[in-house]
Structures are given as C-alpha cells and as structure tokens.
Design a protein around this motif. Sequence first.
Motif, PDB file in Angstrom:
ATOM      1  N   UNK A 199      -6.174  12.569   0.653  1.00  0.00           N
ATOM      2  CA  UNK A 199      -4.948  11.781   0.386  1.00  0.00           C
ATOM      3  C   UNK A 199      -5.080  10.702  -0.685  1.00  0.00           C
ATOM      4  N   UNK A 200      -4.451  10.214  -1.807  1.00  0.00           N
ATOM      5  CA  UNK A 200      -4.679   9.432  -2.617  1.00  0.00           C
ATOM      6  C   UNK A 200      -3.928   8.353  -2.190  1.00  0.00           C
ATOM      7  N   UNK A 201      -4.719   6.920  -2.038  1.00  0.00           N
ATOM      8  CA  UNK A 201      -3.807   5.830  -1.728  1.00  0.00           C
ATOM      9  C   UNK A 201      -3.983   4.628  -2.764  1.00  0.00           C
ATOM     10  N   UNK A 202      -3.021   3.697  -2.815  1.00  0.00           N
ATOM     11  CA  UNK A 202      -3.073   2.781  -3.717  1.00  0.00           C
ATOM     12  C   UNK A 202      -2.709   1.569  -3.178  1.00  0.00           C
ATOM     13  N   UNK A 203      -3.374   0.411  -3.712  1.00  0.00           N
ATOM     14  CA  UNK A 203      -2.902  -1.057  -3.302  1.00  0.00           C
ATOM     15  C   UNK A 203      -2.459  -1.648  -4.679  1.00  0.00           C
ATOM     16  N   UNK A 204      -1.324  -2.380  -4.518  1.00  0.00           N
ATOM     17  CA  UNK A 204      -0.805  -2.949  -5.653  1.00  0.00           C
ATOM     18  C   UNK A 204      -0.167  -4.130  -5.573  1.00  0.00           C
ATOM     19  N   UNK A 229       0.837  -1.128  -0.078  1.00  0.00           N
ATOM     20  CA  UNK A 229      -0.010   0.015  -0.102  1.00  0.00           C
ATOM     21  C   UNK A 229       0.988   1.255  -0.021  1.00  0.00           C
ATOM     22  N   UNK A 230       0.651   2.228  -0.782  1.00  0.00           N
ATOM     23  CA  UNK A 230       1.270   3.581  -0.787  1.00  0.00           C
ATOM     24  C   UNK A 230       0.413   4.723  -0.841  1.00  0.00           C
ATOM     25  N   UNK A 231       1.090   5.785  -0.754  1.00  0.00           N
ATOM     26  CA  UNK A 231      -0.004   6.963  -0.320  1.00  0.00           C
ATOM     27  C   UNK A 231       0.682   8.358  -1.012  1.00  0.00           C
TER      28      UNK A 231
END
Length: 802
Positions: free
Chosen positions: A591-596, A560-562
């Motif tokens: 805030x934009x979060x991303x799961x990859x 997970x990133x942010x």
Amino acid sequence: MSKSLMLVLCMVLFYKLSYSQDSYTLKGIVVDENNVALTSVAVVLHPSNKGTITDSVGHFHFTNLQAGEYTIHISFIGYKPYEETVKLNGNTTYKAKLSVAYLNLQEVTITDNYAEKRKKEESLNIEIVNDQYLKQNLGGSLMNSLERLPGVTTIDIGSGQSKPVIRGLGFNRVVVVENNIKHEAQQWGADHGLEIDQYAVENIEVIKGPSSLMYGADAIGGVIDIKNRKTPINNRYGGVVDITGKSNNNLLGSSVMVYGRKNTLFGSIRATLLDYADYKVPADYVDVYGYKVPLYNNELRNTAGKEQNLHLNFGIIKDKFKSRFNVSNVHTKSGFFANAHGLEPQQVDTAMHDKSNRDILLPYQQVNHFKVTNTSSYTFDKLKLMLDIGYQHNFRQEWSRYGSHGWMPPVFPDTLDFHKNIEREFDKKVYSGNAKAFYALNEKTQLIVGFNSEFQDNQIDGRGFLMPAYQQLTMGGYAIAKHAISKKSMIQAGIRYDYGRIQINEYTDWYQTQVVEGNDTTMQYLQRADYMDRQYSNISWSVGYNYNPGKWSYKFNVGKSYRMPTAKELGANGVNYHYFRYEVGNSNLSPETSYQLDAGIEFANQTFAIGTTPFINYFPNYIYLNPTPYHNREQGAGFQIFEYTQSEVFRYGGEIHAHYEPIKHLQLGIMAEYVYSLQLSGKKEGFTIPFSPPASALINLKYHRTRISVIDNPYLTIDYRLTATQNNIVPPEEVTPGYQLVNLGMGGEIKLGRQKVMLSMQVQNLLNREYLDHTSFYRLINVPEAGRNFIVNISIPFSGAI
C-alpha cells in the motif's frame, strides 16, 4: 389551611417568575432585498454562542435566553455579512434583510461568507467556487473549468474530456465526490475523463492535501467535492436555460433545468445536450513518433464528440429531517485522434476522416455512467445523523478497427461473443454507503464519527487485454474532534482505520501464442493474469490548527494518508495502444503511504490580500509506471515494456496569490504554483515522477461595476498565463518548452423587460499560440493544445410562486 394555600400560591408564582426569566425566546426571519425568505442561512447569537440555520420558510428561533444584549451574526452564500445588536427583555420577534455581495476580492476563486468560514475552519488548504465562476470560466469539461485555481491542473483528452491533478497528483490519488458519494469511473486511465455534467454543479470545494480521514483512502492527494442544487425556497418554482457555443470545435450545447417546491416536497430535473466537432490546433502537421502527419484545416481528425445527460433529484424536508434522492445518467461518445491510437499514422484513411469534422469514426470511446444516490439527515438538539447510500454503473467501450498484433489471427473469428472492433470493454458496478454523526459536546467542542464502505465489481471484455477484472471491498471508520480554543483559534485532530480486499480474476487469451520451451514449440492460450486475493489495512491520522487574528489567517496541518494498489497496478499485462507501450503490473506492491505537512498564511483587507500555501510531502513507497529497456514482441507488437514499481519520493511546493484594488472597480491579481518531486530510491533515483506539472503563474486584471447603463454586474477580465519549461522529466517523457497565453473574459446581466439574461464570453488563447501542455494526454506525440477559441454562454433564469 390558608397558610398552606398561600405557600402553594407563592411557590407557583416563584416558579412562573423563574421560568419566565430563563425562557425568553428570540424568533426571527431572514429575507433578501425583495423580502423573499432565505432558507439554510447560518445564524449565530453571541455571547451565548448558540447557532442555528433558517428553516424552509426562512424562520429561526433561540430558546432559554436570559434578558440582556445579544449580537446576531448572519452569513449566507452570495450575501454581505449581517450583524446587529438586539436587546432582549421578553419574547422577541426579529426580521433581518440581507444585501447581495457583488464584490469578490480574490479573483482566482469566488469567495463569499460560506467560503471564508470554511477556509477559517479547515486546516487544509481549500478553494471554493460556485456555478457563476464555472460559467464565467467554462472549459471543455468540468475539470478544465477549474484550471484557474492555484494548484489544480488537468490531464486533457482532446477538447471534451479531462481528469483532475492536484499538486501533481492525479488518477487514483484524487477523490471526486458528488453529493457525498465518491464518484467511481475508470479513473486509473489517462484517457478516461470524468462523467459529470458541469452544468449540474452548484459549487465545488477543492481540498489540497491528504484528506483520507473524511473522504476515504484514495484521497491521498486531495478532493474535488461537488455539490449540486440546494433545496428550493418553499412555494416557488424556477429554473434556468443555458446555451453555449464555442468556435474552436464548433460546439453547440444547451442545458435546461426546472425546479420546484411545495411545502415539504421538492424536486428538479435537468437535461443537457452537447455536440462538438474536431478541434483545431495552430499547426499544419504533428509529429507522431517521427512521422509528420499533415492536418486538414488544422483539425485533429476524429476528435469530435457528443454528450447527453439527464438529472433528476427529489426529496422531503422538515424541521429536523431531510432526505434527497439524486438520479443521473451521463452518456458521452468521443473520438480519438485517428493518427495516434495503436494505428500506423500513415495507414489512416484521411479522405474518410476529413470528409466531415462532426462525424465520430473509429477509433472512439463510448461511456455511460448511471448513478442513484440518497442523502438523509436527522437533527437532534446536539446531534446530527447523516446517511449516504449510492449505486453507480459505469459502462465503457473503446472501439477501433481490428488489426492483428502479436499472434492474433489475421482474420477475426466469428465464433467469439464480442464484436471484432471492441478493443476493450469495462463494466463497473459500485455500491457505496457512508454514515456520519456530528455531536456537539459543548459550545466549543464537536465530535465527528463516521464509517465508509464500498464494493466494486469491474468486469472486462473485448479483444485486447490490459488489466484484469476484479472485485474490491473497502471500508473504514474514523473519528475527528474539533475544539475552539478561543474565538480566533481552533484545533482539530482525527484518526482513521481502513481495510481493503481486492480479488483479481485470472485471464486467458482468446487466441493462441507460439511458445518455445527447449526444443519443443507449441501453440498455447497464454494466461495473462493469475487469480489474486490481496488484503490491506492501515491507520491514517491528521492534526491541524487554525489561528485567525483579525485580518490575518494562519493554518497548519500534518498527517498521514494511505492508498491500496489498484487492479491495474497489480495485474496489468497488455498493450496500451494510447501510449504505444506494453504495461506490466506487480503483484507484490505494498500500500502507498504519504506523510504531508501543509501550511497557510494570508492577510486580507478591503483592497489588498496576499497569501501562500506551502507543503512538504514524503512517500516511502510511491507507485508509478517505470519504462524498461526491453520490448515485447510476442504479444505487444514490439512495444517498449513499462513495469509498475515503487520508490521513495520527496515532494515540496505550494501556491501564492495576491490581489490589489488600486482604484475602485479595478482589481489586479496574481497567482503562482510550483511542485518539485524527487525519487530517492529505485531504478529512477534522482528523477522526478511522471506527469509533474511545470511552474506557472497567472496575472489577472479585472474591471467590474455594479451597473453600466442597462447591464448589471458587468465585468471585463484579462488573463496572462506564464508557464515555465518543464525540464524535470522521467524518460520517455520529453522536455516541454514554456509558453505564455492571453485570455479574455467579459459579461454581465441584461434585463429584457422583466426577464434577466446572464451573458459570459471568453476568448481563450487570444494570440493563437502553438504550445505543448506537459500533462496533456497527447503530449507524447507532440500534439499542440487547442488554438484560439471564442466561448459564449447565455443563462436565462426564471422563477415564480406556486
């Protein structure tokens, strides 16, 4: 008394025998084929699993070794792997001579021992290139030179500027790092390139996927990690002269670098000058929003530019301590296509612009980026400490002829403190600091703990308002653990906490606007931006696994990133003349979060390799600029309004590469990439996201030898690139037709007496095809990409003893 004396003597003798048995030392030196010592070479001793690197004079040593057989493994960039068995019966001195590795199996990247080691240890997908690759694939800018890498594309701004896109993500979602410090310019703009001298780059690591743990919150899409010159060999001086020419825009350029080292002190200096004319396209006219603009000599008028760069680095190196200072100043001045920068296309003075293809007239941009950084490290037995500090000053001005829009006065008042032709000015100062500690808990486990902090102060000026001035503080701490389960497998996991605060300054127009309220009509100075104070925090994490059983390699990473919103996303409220639109920020963005999820599988032997690197990516709240059906006629000259919004986005894709050596000296390679994005919510549900690159493939044929006649390491390459039609668009983007390109490359090393000269030549767009690049800055006004371009780079290295 004699018995006591004998007892003491026996104890001393026993101690000496025991100590000598456990304290054998293996000392050695690593040299090249010319017996020149090599520094910073990785040396590993098995089965003890002890590792070290050679010092400033090529020496290494291992202590506290027992008698027996040991295997020495030595690896170094550009040299063949070295392995030999040593019998240890006492203190031993050893000499290893490395051979240059001429064969690079994977054409799409330049691979070597260091690269292979990094790929096997990194659970994210990574590409590594060196300066030789960059010179053989020299583009208009540093990012253009990386376009052959799978998953990497660019947003081009003419022929001299570009910004990176990794798997369809760019702008503030890709972190560019130079010498361990995050490069901070005005990366939020599609018309803003990177102020980095590509001649000053030694090697680059491109990490694809969320890399927030080590590099900070904005690395939500990936990292471009740039490394400059390594530490010179002791008591040696040297340098290189690069001379470059390009036919399409008549570029003439040169870069000269000199380095030296005496004992513990070292340093280098580099100067670069580039001068280029308007670039040519294979078209007689371009269609700018329905108006056909005729082109003189197929040239995009006013796209010429200049670049002047200066670099200095110096430092000290000792057995356990190393400190390096880097000082650089990069200055660029480049024109904007005169028919497409907030002007009516038919109102351009074509006679003035076409008089010379090398002058830079209005409109143009001028950017100066000054940077000072220091990296220091101290190594203990099991602990290594690193500290990076940096200061950057990015000063950017956009100049264009004054014209009144909305309620601006027809005649510019002479009472203001800025020039009437300064459209926008950004003055950004950045202070950065990183601290890292690497600790080996045991032979299999390493712990990395670090802290990053950065403060930005970005002031604005000029007649046109788009985004407000701001001050931003970010800081984060992280911990990463790496554990070798066996010699073939490794697991790593990490966690990070980020805190950010952004304060946005209010902004009021310098001119009055007519405001109607009920029956009252007044003239007011409109406030375009309100004061804002936003604080954000988030936790990121990552877990990865690598398995390398012989010729196979497997990797897996989930994380997970942010990313916190930028000042433009929060507070924009003005005309973007580059795109003929009015942009509005959203102060309520989260805030934009991303799961990859990233994976990779590869098989490789001496003649064949194949691999694939798929990914799946989910954004609960992706931020993007959404076109609305409304137009701003009061301040925006009737331009369409675009608003920043958030939506749920699902993305997937990946890259595949393969290469095969059917006969000796001949390589056949193929590389393909694909990204698909889908909005799952919001006003554009069912659409993709803007600037999504189309699917593409590159087929490469390379012939190379160790020597032909008087030429060392000659090569000849043919690239055939196929790019699919991009139908997945977000209006007002238009469908971009697919295209095919053929590029050629050749080169080698020639000795003129004792002097070695390295020559690389390219022909880009050999067939002079007219095509559109979907992610190009000028795509919206249907400007085709550059036509046929002959590129020649000559490198003349020199060196000697001090």
